[in-house]
Write a protein that holds these residues in place. Structure first.
Motif, PDB file in Angstrom:
ATOM      1  N   THR A  67       0.838  -1.195   0.000  1.00 54.46           N
ATOM      2  CA  THR A  67       0.000   0.000   0.000  1.00 54.46           C
ATOM      3  C   THR A  67       0.871   1.243   0.000  1.00 54.46           C
ATOM      4  O   THR A  67       1.787   1.366   0.808  1.00 54.46           O
ATOM      5  N   ARG A  68       0.549   2.161  -0.923  1.00 53.60           N
ATOM      6  CA  ARG A  68       1.242   3.451  -0.963  1.00 53.60           C
ATOM      7  C   ARG A  68       0.352   4.460  -0.253  1.00 53.60           C
ATOM      8  O   ARG A  68      -0.828   4.590  -0.557  1.00 53.60           O
ATOM      9  N   VAL A  69       0.917   5.181   0.697  1.00 52.73           N
ATOM     10  CA  VAL A  69       0.144   6.102   1.517  1.00 52.73           C
ATOM     11  C   VAL A  69       0.744   7.492   1.425  1.00 52.73           C
ATOM     12  O   VAL A  69       1.954   7.660   1.550  1.00 52.73           O
ATOM     13  N   VAL A  96       5.570   3.503   1.257  1.00 46.19           N
ATOM     14  CA  VAL A  96       4.939   2.217   0.949  1.00 46.19           C
ATOM     15  C   VAL A  96       4.979   1.342   2.200  1.00 46.19           C
ATOM     16  O   VAL A  96       5.941   1.373   2.971  1.00 46.19           O
ATOM     17  N   TRP A  97       3.881   0.590   2.389  1.00 44.82           N
ATOM     18  CA  TRP A  97       3.722  -0.233   3.583  1.00 44.82           C
ATOM     19  C   TRP A  97       3.329  -1.642   3.169  1.00 44.82           C
ATOM     20  O   TRP A  97       2.602  -1.858   2.209  1.00 44.82           O
ATOM     21  N   CYS A  98       3.790  -2.627   3.928  1.00 49.20           N
ATOM     22  CA  CYS A  98       3.610  -4.032   3.561  1.00 49.20           C
ATOM     23  C   CYS A  98       2.200  -4.544   3.844  1.00 49.20           C
ATOM     24  O   CYS A  98       1.758  -5.501   3.218  1.00 49.20           O
ATOM     25  N   ALA A 147       0.009   0.397   7.033  1.00 51.75           N
ATOM     26  CA  ALA A 147      -0.467   1.566   6.277  1.00 51.75           C
ATOM     27  C   ALA A 147      -1.286   2.491   7.160  1.00 51.75           C
ATOM     28  O   ALA A 147      -1.174   3.716   7.066  1.00 51.75           O
ATOM     29  N   VAL A 148      -2.097   1.937   8.045  1.00 51.15           N
ATOM     30  CA  VAL A 148      -2.881   2.772   8.969  1.00 51.15           C
ATOM     31  C   VAL A 148      -1.942   3.552   9.883  1.00 51.15           C
ATOM     32  O   VAL A 148      -2.173   4.723  10.177  1.00 51.15           O
TER      33      VAL A 148
END
Length: 119
Positions: A68-70, A81-83, A88-89
């Motif tokens: 996820t790109r945040v 970017v988060w796995c 991501a939150v």
């Protein structure tokens, strides 16, 4: 009026009896399985590149598939970017905390204008 079904957490049917040696009602034989999900503290992810700046990574990299790109508009925090969704939150919360003063004042003005038109 017909009652609605309660769903997965419904009370066990009377035909299923809890074993005498069961320590709790959270027993698969009793109808309520206990899920063993390891809980990691936010910000302590051990996945390589989790939380890396998005501009430094190649978006075509197949290893990032499903990540996820945040990014939060008006934040001093760059897009990252988060796995996973949990990570991501955490990233969204950090980016919201780091809003610039200008972005925060514009958001407050927009909210007040919206409230004035709704009233």
């Amino acid at each position: 009026m017909a009652s609605l079904p309660r769903g997965f957490n419904d009370a066990p049917s009377p035909r299923v009896h809890r074993p005498k040696n069961a320590k709790s009602e959270a027993n698969a034989a009793y109808g309520m399985p206990r899920l063993m999900i390891p809980a990691e503290a936010p910000g302590k992810c051990t996945t390589p590149r989790c939380g890396a700046k998005a501009d430094t990574l190649d978006e075509d990299d197949p290893a990032l598939s499903g990540w996820t790109r945040v990014g939060v508009y008006g934040s001093r925090e760059p897009d990252r970017v988060w796995c996973s969704g949990l990570c991501a939150v955490y990233g969204v919360a950090l980016a919201e905390l780091r809003l610039t003063a200008t972005a925060r004042s514009k958001a407050d003005a927009a909210r007040k204008a919206r409230e004035a038109t709704d009233a």
